[in-house]
Structure formats: structure tokens, C-alpha cells
Design a protein around this motif. Structure first.
Motif, PDB file in Angstrom:
ATOM      1  N   LEU A   1      10.212   1.814  -0.574  1.00 58.43           N
ATOM      2  CA  LEU A   1      11.591   2.249  -0.742  1.00 58.43           C
ATOM      3  C   LEU A   1      11.618   3.733  -1.077  1.00 58.43           C
ATOM      4  O   LEU A   1      10.826   4.230  -1.858  1.00 58.43           O
ATOM      5  N   GLY A   2      12.535   4.435  -0.463  1.00 56.59           N
ATOM      6  CA  GLY A   2      12.720   5.833  -0.791  1.00 56.59           C
ATOM      7  C   GLY A   2      11.776   6.798  -0.101  1.00 56.59           C
ATOM      8  O   GLY A   2      11.779   7.980  -0.432  1.00 56.59           O
ATOM      9  N   ALA A   3      10.969   6.321   0.833  1.00 56.69           N
ATOM     10  CA  ALA A   3      10.026   7.214   1.504  1.00 56.69           C
ATOM     11  C   ALA A   3      10.768   8.300   2.278  1.00 56.69           C
ATOM     12  O   ALA A   3      10.343   9.460   2.271  1.00 56.69           O
ATOM     13  N   SER A   4      11.864   7.957   2.905  1.00 53.36           N
ATOM     14  CA  SER A   4      12.619   8.944   3.682  1.00 53.36           C
ATOM     15  C   SER A   4      13.234  10.000   2.767  1.00 53.36           C
ATOM     16  O   SER A   4      13.179  11.199   3.060  1.00 53.36           O
TER      17      SER A   4
ATOM     18  N   HIS B   1       7.106  14.627   6.643  1.00 51.61           N
ATOM     19  CA  HIS B   1       7.493  13.424   7.382  1.00 51.61           C
ATOM     20  C   HIS B   1       7.311  12.200   6.493  1.00 51.61           C
ATOM     21  O   HIS B   1       6.423  12.174   5.638  1.00 51.61           O
ATOM     22  N   ARG B   2       8.138  11.186   6.703  1.00 49.80           N
ATOM     23  CA  ARG B   2       8.055   9.979   5.864  1.00 49.80           C
ATOM     24  C   ARG B   2       6.695   9.286   5.975  1.00 49.80           C
ATOM     25  O   ARG B   2       6.226   8.684   5.021  1.00 49.80           O
ATOM     26  N   HIS B   3       6.046   9.395   7.125  1.00 46.64           N
ATOM     27  CA  HIS B   3       4.719   8.793   7.273  1.00 46.64           C
ATOM     28  C   HIS B   3       3.688   9.514   6.399  1.00 46.64           C
ATOM     29  O   HIS B   3       2.736   8.902   5.912  1.00 46.64           O
ATOM     30  N   THR B   4       3.896  10.806   6.199  1.00 46.89           N
ATOM     31  CA  THR B   4       3.010  11.572   5.315  1.00 46.89           C
ATOM     32  C   THR B   4       3.128  11.045   3.890  1.00 46.89           C
ATOM     33  O   THR B   4       2.128  10.873   3.194  1.00 46.89           O
ATOM     34  N   VAL B   5       4.355  10.775   3.466  1.00 48.22           N
ATOM     35  CA  VAL B   5       4.577  10.218   2.120  1.00 48.22           C
ATOM     36  C   VAL B   5       3.887   8.866   2.001  1.00 48.22           C
ATOM     37  O   VAL B   5       3.160   8.618   1.029  1.00 48.22           O
ATOM     38  N   ARG B   6       4.071   8.010   2.980  1.00 47.46           N
ATOM     39  CA  ARG B   6       3.434   6.688   2.949  1.00 47.46           C
ATOM     40  C   ARG B   6       1.907   6.811   2.889  1.00 47.46           C
ATOM     41  O   ARG B   6       1.250   6.117   2.120  1.00 47.46           O
ATOM     42  N   HIS B   7       1.359   7.709   3.697  1.00 42.78           N
ATOM     43  CA  HIS B   7      -0.095   7.897   3.734  1.00 42.78           C
ATOM     44  C   HIS B   7      -0.603   8.374   2.373  1.00 42.78           C
ATOM     45  O   HIS B   7      -1.617   7.886   1.870  1.00 42.78           O
ATOM     46  N   ARG B   8       0.093   9.317   1.780  1.00 42.15           N
ATOM     47  CA  ARG B   8      -0.335   9.849   0.472  1.00 42.15           C
ATOM     48  C   ARG B   8      -0.238   8.796  -0.630  1.00 42.15           C
ATOM     49  O   ARG B   8      -1.107   8.731  -1.502  1.00 42.15           O
ATOM     50  N   VAL B   9       0.803   7.989  -0.593  1.00 41.93           N
ATOM     51  CA  VAL B   9       0.939   6.917  -1.586  1.00 41.93           C
ATOM     52  C   VAL B   9      -0.189   5.906  -1.403  1.00 41.93           C
ATOM     53  O   VAL B   9      -0.821   5.483  -2.380  1.00 41.93           O
ATOM     54  N   GLU B  10      -0.463   5.529  -0.175  1.00 43.25           N
ATOM     55  CA  GLU B  10      -1.555   4.579   0.084  1.00 43.25           C
ATOM     56  C   GLU B  10      -2.892   5.158  -0.365  1.00 43.25           C
ATOM     57  O   GLU B  10      -3.720   4.445  -0.950  1.00 43.25           O
TER      58      GLU B  10
END
Length: 71
Positions: free
Chosen positions: A2-5, A14-23
């Protein structure tokens, strides 16, 4: 996630960058950032790290008796 965007927009990535960094952070830390308890424990660990870097130390614990912190 939630809230990645919104996070991506605020950071200018980019939102995928956020997801990758969180993972990646979850892999390295062994914690789930979706867990409030895990986030709290990570925050405490980072605060302790920052205190150590600043050269500060936590106040000595005392039992309430004068001079008890000498030992």
C-alpha cells in the motif's frame, strides 16, 4: 504494498523501484515492513545506531539509591 505509488511520487522514483527497495530491506533485515512490530523494532535499532554514531550514550539505569550507578 500500500502506498507504493504515493511514496514513489514523493521520492521521484518509479513505484517498482520502491517495491524493489522495500523487498531488499526485508531480505537484508529479516523483517517484514508490513508488520507494525517489525517496523517498530527496526526504528528502535536505527535510533540506537544513531545514538552510537553521535558518541552519545544512554543514561545509566539506577535503582533509585544514591551512588548505585557506580558499580
Amino acid at each position: 504494498m500500500l502506498g507504493a505509488s504515493r511514496t514513489a511520487s514523493a521520492l521521484g522514483v518509479h513505484r517498482h523501484t520502491v517495491r524493489h527497495r522495500v523487498e531488499a530491506a526485508e531480505r537484508v533485515s529479516g523483517r517484514r515492513l508490513s508488520s507494525a512490530q517489525d517496523r517498530h523494532e527496526l526504528w528502535l535499532a536505527l535510533q540506537a545506531r544513531d545514538l552510537g554514531r553521535a558518541g552519545g550514550s544512554a543514561p545509566a539505569a539506577t535503582s533509585g539509591r544514591a551512588g548505585s550507578d557506580r558499580f
